[in-house]
Design a protein around this motif. Structure first.
Motif, short mmCIF file in Angstrom:
data_model
loop_
_atom_site.label_atom_id
_atom_site.label_comp_id
_atom_site.label_asym_id
_atom_site.label_seq_id
_atom_site.Cartn_x
_atom_site.Cartn_y
_atom_site.Cartn_z
N ASP A 190 -0.58 -21.79 -13.78
CA ASP A 190 -1.09 -22.65 -12.69
C ASP A 190 -1.65 -23.95 -13.24
O ASP A 190 -1.43 -25.03 -12.68
CB ASP A 190 -2.18 -21.92 -11.90
CG ASP A 190 -1.62 -20.84 -10.98
OD1 ASP A 190 -0.40 -20.87 -10.71
OD2 ASP A 190 -2.39 -19.97 -10.54
N ASN A 194 1.15 -26.23 -14.34
CA ASN A 194 1.74 -26.88 -13.16
C ASN A 194 0.85 -28.02 -12.65
O ASN A 194 1.36 -29.07 -12.25
CB ASN A 194 1.97 -25.86 -12.05
CG ASN A 194 3.29 -25.13 -12.19
OD1 ASN A 194 4.32 -25.73 -12.47
ND2 ASN A 194 3.28 -23.81 -12.02
N LEU A 253 6.24 -15.92 -9.91
CA LEU A 253 6.29 -17.33 -10.30
C LEU A 253 7.65 -17.93 -9.97
O LEU A 253 7.76 -19.04 -9.44
CB LEU A 253 6.00 -17.49 -11.79
CG LEU A 253 4.55 -17.42 -12.27
CD1 LEU A 253 4.50 -17.40 -13.79
CD2 LEU A 253 3.74 -18.60 -11.73
N ASN A 276 7.43 -21.73 -8.80
CA ASN A 276 6.41 -22.28 -9.69
C ASN A 276 6.80 -22.14 -11.16
O ASN A 276 6.01 -22.47 -12.04
CB ASN A 276 5.06 -21.61 -9.44
CG ASN A 276 4.40 -22.10 -8.17
OD1 ASN A 276 4.34 -23.31 -7.93
ND2 ASN A 276 3.94 -21.18 -7.35
#
Length: 366
Positions: free
Chosen positions: A244, A247, A271, A276
């Motif tokens: 996370d 990203n 994910l 993601n």
């Protein structure tokens, strides 16, 4: 920088209400930490985002007392450090808004003009995950990437040992000061990691060992590299936090897909499903997405058929080939080596990729 400014930066870092982002604002505005401490409070409050709460206890002398003690530790133990405005501060980390103002280091780290990837995942890595991680690093070795991880159990140490085996730089990002190591069992790998890279942390020697420290250090793992790879992960876990963060830094994230019912693949599959992360099935996926150049003839490295072993190492390997799995004491007794020497030999053979440790303090030939 001189020791006087380092002392002031440490004192600034010790103020609990500031945080790295706010401290950077002050440092960019006033130039030095010494100038910040000399500035009047009403001028500090003019800086956007600086409020009364952040300046609470700002001039408390305890900050300088703590800084003096930490400076003594740094000098006594020859700890390196990088200031966020210095040339040797990791380039990619400079672009992270919450990167540490001061990064402590040990070893022989050189990130200049290097391809850098972070590899994270479960602490309970499967045999499939181990094989994939080792093969991935072997295939990437012609590009001489730096392998970043957290030096923890499972995926982390698997990736860093594979990097050492292929003589790649590897950097362990720690969730504590450089006066200790976690887990303690990984202390035996420290010399090889320091020789082939080293360790980073933004924690002091006095920082308490806390679970939240691991979440905080994940921003460094993600921030150092251009891509974060998740090998295996449960539905929740620290590696997903790292993904996370990566990203949020607009870095590439890759995840290794797994069977739908596999608990250690849930995080990776989620994910990918939520878009993601890119699917990672081989080194070729990473090379293509990151637009890395590699000679066609060396895109895949042939597995090493012959490993050069010392005579004593060969004795242990031959015993394990005949015996199968065996514990350290059994190996020492049958090979007629002292236990301390056997432990050292086993580590060397492991780093050459010839054997692997198993639960129950067992060893077997790969």
């Amino acid at each position: 920088m001189d020791l006087s400014e380092l002392l002031n930066i440490l004192a600034l870092q010790h103020i609990p209400n500031l945080g790295d982002n706010t401290a950077k604002k002050l440092l960019r505005h006033f130039g030095t930490a010494e100038a910040i401490f000399k500035e009047k409070k009403h001028n500090l409050l003019k800086i956007n985002g600086i409020g009364e709460a952040r300046l609470q206890g700002f001039h408390n002398s305890d900050h300088f007392k703590a800084a003096e003690n930490e400076l003594k530790f740094i000098e006594k133990n020859n700890i390196g450090y990088s200031y966020f405005q210095d040339q040797d501060y990791p380039e990619k980390l400079k672009h992270c808004f919450d990167g540490p103002i001061l990064l402590f280091k040990k070893g022989n780290i050189d990130l200049h003009q290097k391809k850098i990837i972070s590899i994270v995942g479960t602490r309970r890595i499967s045999s499939h995950g181990t094989a994939f991680c080792e093969e991935l690093i072997e295939e990437l070795s012609p590009l001489d990437p730096v392998i970043v991880s957290g030096f923890a159990y499972g995926v982390d140490i698997t990736a860093q040992k594979a990097a050492v085996k292929h003589r790649l730089q590897t950097v362990g990002c720690l969730a504590h000061g450089l006066n200790q190591i976690y887990p303690k069992v990984h202390k035996r790998y420290m010399p090889q990691v320091e020789e082939n890279g080293g360790f980073f942390t933004d924690f002091w020697s006095t920082d308490n060992f806390d679970r939240n420290n691991f979440l905080k250090r994940n921003r460094i793992i993600a921030g150092l590299s251009e891509a974060t790879i998740v090998i295996e992960s449960a539905e929740k876990g620290g590696s997903l936090v790292t993904a996370d963060i990566a990203n949020s830094y607009n870095r590439k994230v890759f995840a290794v897909p797994g069977r739908p019912g596999d608990l250690h693949s849930k995080g990776c599959n989620n994910l990918i499903k939520s878009q993601n992360a890119h699917v990672l099935t081989s080194a070729a996926d990473l090379i293509y997405i990151l637009n890395w150049e590699i000679e066609k003839t060396s895109a895949v490295v042939q597995k090493q058929l012959f490993v050069e072993l010392e005579p004593d190492e060969e004795t242990i390997v031959e015993f394990l080939r005949e015996q199968g799995k065996a514990q350290l004491d059994t190996i020492a007794l049958n090979c007629n080596f002292p236990t301390y020497k056997t432990a050292s030999l086993l580590l060397n053979i492991e780093l050459k990729g010839v054997l692997r440790p198993l639960p129950g303090k067992l060893f077997e030939v790969i």
